[in-house]
Design a protein around this motif. Structure first.
Motif, PDB file in Angstrom:
ATOM      1  N   ASN A   1       0.847  -1.193   0.000  1.00 13.64           N
ATOM      2  CA  ASN A   1       0.000   0.000   0.000  1.00 13.64           C
ATOM      3  C   ASN A   1       0.882   1.242   0.000  1.00 13.64           C
ATOM      4  O   ASN A   1       2.032   1.206   0.449  1.00 13.64           O
ATOM      5  CB  ASN A   1      -0.916   0.025   1.232  1.00 13.64           C
ATOM      6  N   GLY A   2       0.321   2.325  -0.536  1.00 15.38           N
ATOM      7  CA  GLY A   2       1.061   3.573  -0.530  1.00 15.38           C
ATOM      8  C   GLY A   2       1.455   3.975   0.883  1.00 15.38           C
ATOM      9  O   GLY A   2       0.663   3.856   1.829  1.00 15.38           O
ATOM     10  N   GLY A   3       2.686   4.415   1.045  1.00 15.37           N
ATOM     11  CA  GLY A   3       3.206   4.776   2.359  1.00 15.37           C
ATOM     12  C   GLY A   3       3.912   3.655   3.074  1.00 15.37           C
ATOM     13  O   GLY A   3       4.537   3.897   4.121  1.00 15.37           O
ATOM     14  N   ASP A   4       3.858   2.401   2.535  1.00 13.62           N
ATOM     15  CA  ASP A   4       4.561   1.274   3.162  1.00 13.62           C
ATOM     16  C   ASP A   4       6.067   1.409   2.968  1.00 13.62           C
ATOM     17  O   ASP A   4       6.531   1.972   1.977  1.00 13.62           O
ATOM     18  CB  ASP A   4       4.093  -0.062   2.575  1.00 13.62           C
ATOM     19  N   SER A   5       6.818   0.857   3.901  1.00 14.90           N
ATOM     20  CA  SER A   5       8.278   0.800   3.792  1.00 14.90           C
ATOM     21  C   SER A   5       8.663  -0.609   3.360  1.00 14.90           C
ATOM     22  O   SER A   5       8.265  -1.592   3.989  1.00 14.90           O
ATOM     23  CB  SER A   5       8.925   1.150   5.138  1.00 14.90           C
ATOM     24  N   ILE A   6       9.449  -0.708   2.263  1.00 13.38           N
ATOM     25  CA  ILE A   6       9.834  -2.010   1.722  1.00 13.38           C
ATOM     26  C   ILE A   6      11.355  -2.072   1.602  1.00 13.38           C
ATOM     27  O   ILE A   6      12.035  -1.049   1.522  1.00 13.38           O
ATOM     28  CB  ILE A   6       9.168  -2.281   0.358  1.00 13.38           C
ATOM     29  N   LEU A   7      11.867  -3.287   1.586  1.00 13.43           N
ATOM     30  CA  LEU A   7      13.305  -3.524   1.453  1.00 13.43           C
ATOM     31  C   LEU A   7      13.620  -3.802  -0.020  1.00 13.43           C
ATOM     32  O   LEU A   7      13.034  -4.690  -0.632  1.00 13.43           O
ATOM     33  CB  LEU A   7      13.730  -4.706   2.321  1.00 13.43           C
ATOM     34  N   VAL A   8      14.565  -3.039  -0.581  1.00 13.21           N
ATOM     35  CA  VAL A   8      14.972  -3.193  -1.982  1.00 13.21           C
ATOM     36  C   VAL A   8      16.382  -3.776  -2.014  1.00 13.21           C
ATOM     37  O   VAL A   8      17.283  -3.276  -1.326  1.00 13.21           O
ATOM     38  CB  VAL A   8      14.923  -1.843  -2.714  1.00 13.21           C
TER      39      VAL A   8
END
Length: 447
Positions: free
Chosen positions: A169-176
């Motif tokens: 969802n928009g605003g989520d923090s993800i690991l790249v």
């Protein structure tokens, strides 16, 4: 004065010598300029240079730019690779078909051209980048190698990865995670876009620097302005000085689904009307559906009802307070009227305390008997005596010892007997009630 023939010949000979000396000096600059112009028109030898990436190296699918200059205007050029060099020029037509990099290209009026391409899937190693004109009639044709060889560092392409599930969802923090971005120690931009064809309008998420092995890992925050089926990609920077249109040397992408963010409506402020000017007219939308009342009109009606109800409650409270305070005040006529006296049937004469005041209490002149202040009118005391008007008619007088002499019945005429003081007098005991006094014989004092 006329010159002699010999002098004239000497003067002419001197002019010839001067002309022979000055003429070559005057003609030399023009000759040099003409020679320089002729040399400028001689075409230079064609060349080609690898302008991006700056290291002239990378894994397969690396974006490469090659620029040529010194070629004939409108000349056709093809590029191919070979190792360790361009090989036999006679094989150029065959190599340009089997190991092609780019082309055919057309040189501009200045004899320059630019080729942008991705390195094909080859083994690792060093490769020569070769250019030639397929329309060259010379045998063999002229083949021009690039200024540098290109080094293939890995046969695996660069990759970008995100953790599963791939729905966010928009605003989520993800690991790249970035892998195989070689050579290492270079910056890589991570961006998000709705289409790879729209990379120029992509949103930058982070700039990551890969390590020596071309790997990096970092948390990024997804924007709230993009949602749906998107593309997250990583791209390195072209070399400084590259021609316009250079491809990112290292590039990787991955599909990403991002859910839309539902905006939470904030409280709506109702504008207060100006105290000096009437409020601006507000157009109320007319419903064309089921005929319901517009939401703004309903809110205004409810607010008006609440204000009116609050005003009624305040008025009711003030009314109750006024009624209460007015009700507890006595009327003016009642405050001025004297208190009613006791019924005539209950009137009794005051009764002196038993035993009188003999030897115990003698009030001074002007003082009031304490017993009188302690007894209420027309009440029967604890000794059975009565107080009232019938006792007051006979009057009360002080005796010679300073005590009070109770009045006798019948007034001052002495028609009746006056009851004795209560208590003991002269050692004799008297009854405590008036009825008992009537049948009791008098003592030496007349009681």
């Amino acid at each position: 004065m006329a010159l002699s023939r010999s002098a004239l010949w000497r003067w002419l000979f001197s002019l010839v010598l001067v002309a022979l000396a000055i003429g070559p000096a005057l003609a030399l600059p023009g000759a040099l300029a003409q020679a320089k112009g002729t040399a400028a028109q001689i075409p230079a030898a064609p060349a080609s240079n690898i302008t991006s990436p700056s290291s002239a190296s990378g894994p397969i699918q690396t974006g490469v730019q090659v620029k040529g200059q010194g070629w004939n205007p409108n000349e056709t050029i093809k590029l191919f690779y070979n190792t360790p060099d361009c090989g036999d020029p006679n094989n150029a037509p065959t190599l340009s078909q089997s190991q092609s990099l780019a082309g055919p290209l057309t040189a501009d009026q200045n004899g320059t051209w630019v080729a942008n391409f991705q390195w094909p899937g080859t083994d690792t190693g060093s490769f020569a980048v070769c250019a030639y004109d397929p329309n060259d009639t010379n045998v063999p044709p002229q083949v021009v190698p690039a200024n540098r060889v290109f080094k293939v560092l890995s046969s695996a392409v660069p990759t970008i990865g995100t953790p599963q599930p791939a729905f966010f969802n928009g605003g989520d923090s993800i690991l790249v995670n970035l892998n195989n971005f070689l050579p290492g120690n270079q910056p890589v931009d991570v961006k998000l876009t709705n289409s790879l064809a729209n990379q120029a309008q992509a949103t930058l998420l982070a700039t990551m620097t890969v390590d020596n092995n071309g790997n990096a890992s970092q948390q990024v925050t997804l924007p709230t302005t993009l949602s749906g089926n998107l593309q997250i990609f990583a791209a390195s920077h072209p070399a400084n000085g590259a021609a316009p249109g250079a491809l990112p040397p290292l590039f990787a992408s991955q599909a990403l689904t991002v859910g839309a963010v539902t905006a939470t409506p904030g409280p709506t402020e109702t504008p207060s009307p100006s105290p000096t000017a009437p409020p601006a007219a507000t157009s109320v939308p007319v419903s064309t559906g089921t005929g319901g009342t517009p939401k703004s009109a309903t809110s205004s009606t409810v607010l008006t009802l609440l204000v009116a109800l609050l005003g009624l409650v305040i008025l009711a409270i003030f009314g109750v307070l006024i009624w209460y305070f007015v009700g507890i005040r006595p009327p003016a006529d009642m405050a001025a009227a004297p208190a009613p006296g006791p019924p005539p049937s209950r009137s009794r004469a005051q009764v002196a305390p038993r035993g009188g005041t003999r030897g115990r209490y003698s009030p001074q002149d002007g003082e009031v008997d304490e017993w009188e202040n302690q007894q209420g009118p027309w009440e029967e005391d604890t000794q059975g005596g009565w107080s009232g008007d019938d006792w007051e008619q006979g009057g009360s007088q002080r005796d010679q010892r300073g005590g009070y002499e109770p009045p006798r019945r019948g007034g001052s005429s002495g028609g009746g007997r006056t009851p004795p003081p209560r208590g003991s007098s002269g050692g004799r005991s008297r009854p405590g009630t008036r009825d008992e006094w009537q049948n009791f014989p008098p003592d030496e004092n007349g009681w």
